[in-house]
Write an enzyme that holds these catalytic residues in place. Structure first.
Site, mmCIF file in Angstrom:
data_model
loop_
_atom_site.group_PDB
_atom_site.id
_atom_site.type_symbol
_atom_site.label_atom_id
_atom_site.label_comp_id
_atom_site.label_asym_id
_atom_site.label_seq_id
_atom_site.Cartn_x
_atom_site.Cartn_y
_atom_site.Cartn_z
ATOM 1 N N GLU A 107 -4.491 19.010 4.627
ATOM 2 C CA GLU A 107 -3.013 18.503 4.681
ATOM 3 C C GLU A 107 -1.992 19.467 3.834
ATOM 4 O O GLU A 107 -2.457 19.684 2.589
ATOM 5 C CB GLU A 107 -3.020 17.046 4.220
ATOM 6 N N GLU A 142 -11.115 11.775 0.041
ATOM 7 C CA GLU A 142 -10.145 12.710 -0.448
ATOM 8 C C GLU A 142 -10.832 13.304 -1.842
ATOM 9 O O GLU A 142 -11.313 12.723 -2.687
ATOM 10 C CB GLU A 142 -8.901 12.006 -0.683
ATOM 11 N N ASP A 169 -10.913 5.151 6.347
ATOM 12 C CA ASP A 169 -10.672 5.911 5.306
ATOM 13 C C ASP A 169 -11.136 4.993 4.019
ATOM 14 O O ASP A 169 -10.819 3.794 3.926
ATOM 15 C CB ASP A 169 -8.995 5.849 5.138
ATOM 16 N N LYS A 202 -13.868 8.709 5.732
ATOM 17 C CA LYS A 202 -13.121 9.955 5.183
ATOM 18 C C LYS A 202 -13.038 9.589 3.675
ATOM 19 O O LYS A 202 -12.520 8.495 3.351
ATOM 20 C CB LYS A 202 -11.841 10.161 6.151
ATOM 21 N N ASP A 246 -5.382 5.372 5.410
ATOM 22 C CA ASP A 246 -4.885 4.409 4.412
ATOM 23 C C ASP A 246 -3.308 4.614 4.290
ATOM 24 O O ASP A 246 -2.681 3.864 3.544
ATOM 25 C CB ASP A 246 -5.512 4.560 2.964
ATOM 26 N N SER A 247 -2.940 5.515 5.147
ATOM 27 C CA SER A 247 -1.547 5.675 5.417
ATOM 28 C C SER A 247 -0.953 4.238 5.693
ATOM 29 O O SER A 247 0.397 4.279 5.756
ATOM 30 C CB SER A 247 -1.033 6.721 6.282
#
Ligand code: KIV
Length: 309
Positions: A225, A158, A127, A156, A84-85
């Site tokens: 990260e 978070e 993501d 993925k 999602d960057s």
């Protein structure tokens, strides 16, 4: 960039000049027709476990469209993350928090199509964006299914603690899951900015506990990260069934990931400390990506004295 049908993705280590041998020029960087045979065995969970087992580092890069994904695959990158960057590097958003599930599905589909077109073999992660898995396990399942329908092999998400239950629910239903701890960009405002996580004893302990819970829940990959290198190494040792992929977490993880725009030196802002510009000395994007794969595999990237805490 012009690809032609003559471009063979079967020669993964072929020199860059092999890519420019057009018989018929195609406009707009059209991808070549699929080759009759795939270049190598598709990357799978057993294949990733095998790499880990023999101490070979796993390589991952982000990609958001068909062409860059195909180039990364041809360069030997094992895992492609549609992160999602993309909200920041493609959409110009201030953070990843504004990315929607529909946008993620669009980009996952583009990347999957690009890989399929060139008989690519990379493992494809999508993501789950902010708000698409936070309400309930059922909402997470619906969102994950949308990315799987778009072509993702793994999703993925978070965070730690509450996410373990969500991970278990998805894994039980046949969806491979990559977790993400440390600096979790979707909640950057709650974390007080893009800063190193797990520095004090209490935070380090919480990170280790969350990592173990996620492995127990069935996560088979874990992005770490901006975590101190020593802590990331310790977590990696603790998780034999869940492969840690570091970004700003030192060289002791099972693999590495970078955002493609950062490692190609086209970040519009200042590159974070953990990034190396692989375009330095490379004559093409594919060469830069192949250089990244080489450097991760031979242990020269990351250099803990430069890229870690
Ligand atoms: O969104 C993303 O690209 C990521 C990577 C930085 C790991 O989560």
């Amino acid at each position: 960039m012009h690809y032609s049908p003559a471009f063979s993705f079967t020669a993964r280590s072929a020199p860059v000049s092999d890519m420019s041998n057009p018989t018929t020029a195609t406009p707009y960087g059209t991808l070549p027709a699929a080759s009759p045979l795939p270049a190598r065995k598709p990357v799978s969970l057993p294949r990733l476990a095998e790499l880990r087992e023999r101490g070979e580092k796993i390589t991952m890069l982000t990609a958001y469209d068909a062409t860059f994904a195909a180039v990364a695959d041809a360069a030997g990158v094992e895992c492609i993350l549609v992160g999602d960057s993309l909200g920041m590097v493609c959409q110009g958003l201030a953070s990843t928090a504004g990315v929607t599930l529909e946008t993620m599905a669009y980009h996952v589909e583009s990347v999957a199509r690009g890989l399929r077109r060139v008989q690519g073999t990379a493992w494809l992660l999508g993501d789950l964006p902010f708000g698409s898995y936070h309400e309930s396990k059922e909402q997470a399942m619906r969102s994950a299914a949308q990315l799987v329908h778009a072509g993702a092999h793994m999703i993925k998400l978070e965070g730690g603690g509450w996410t373990a239950e969500v991970v278990r629910f998805l894994v039980e239903r046949g969806i491979p899951v990559c977790a993400h701890l440390g600096l979790t960009p979707q909640t950057v405002h709650a974390l007080g900015g893009y800063r190193v996580q797990g520095r004090d004893d209490a935070a380090a302990l919480a990170l280790k506990r969350h990592a173990l819970e996620l492995q127990d829940a069935g996560a088979t990959m874990l992005v770490l990260e901006m975590v101190p290198a020593a802590l990331a190494s310790e977590i990696t040792q603790q998780l034999p069934r869940c492969h840690t992929i570091g970004i700003g977490a030192g060289k002791g993880t099972a693999g590495q990931v970078l955002v493609m725009h950062d490692m190609l030196g086209i970040n519009l802002g200042k590159n974070p400390k953990f990034v190396r510009n692989f375009m330095d000395g490379a004559s093409s994007v594919r060469e830069a990506m192949a250089g990244y794969v080489r450097a991760v595999k031979d242990g020269s990237f990351p250099d803990d004295s430069l890229h870690a805490w």
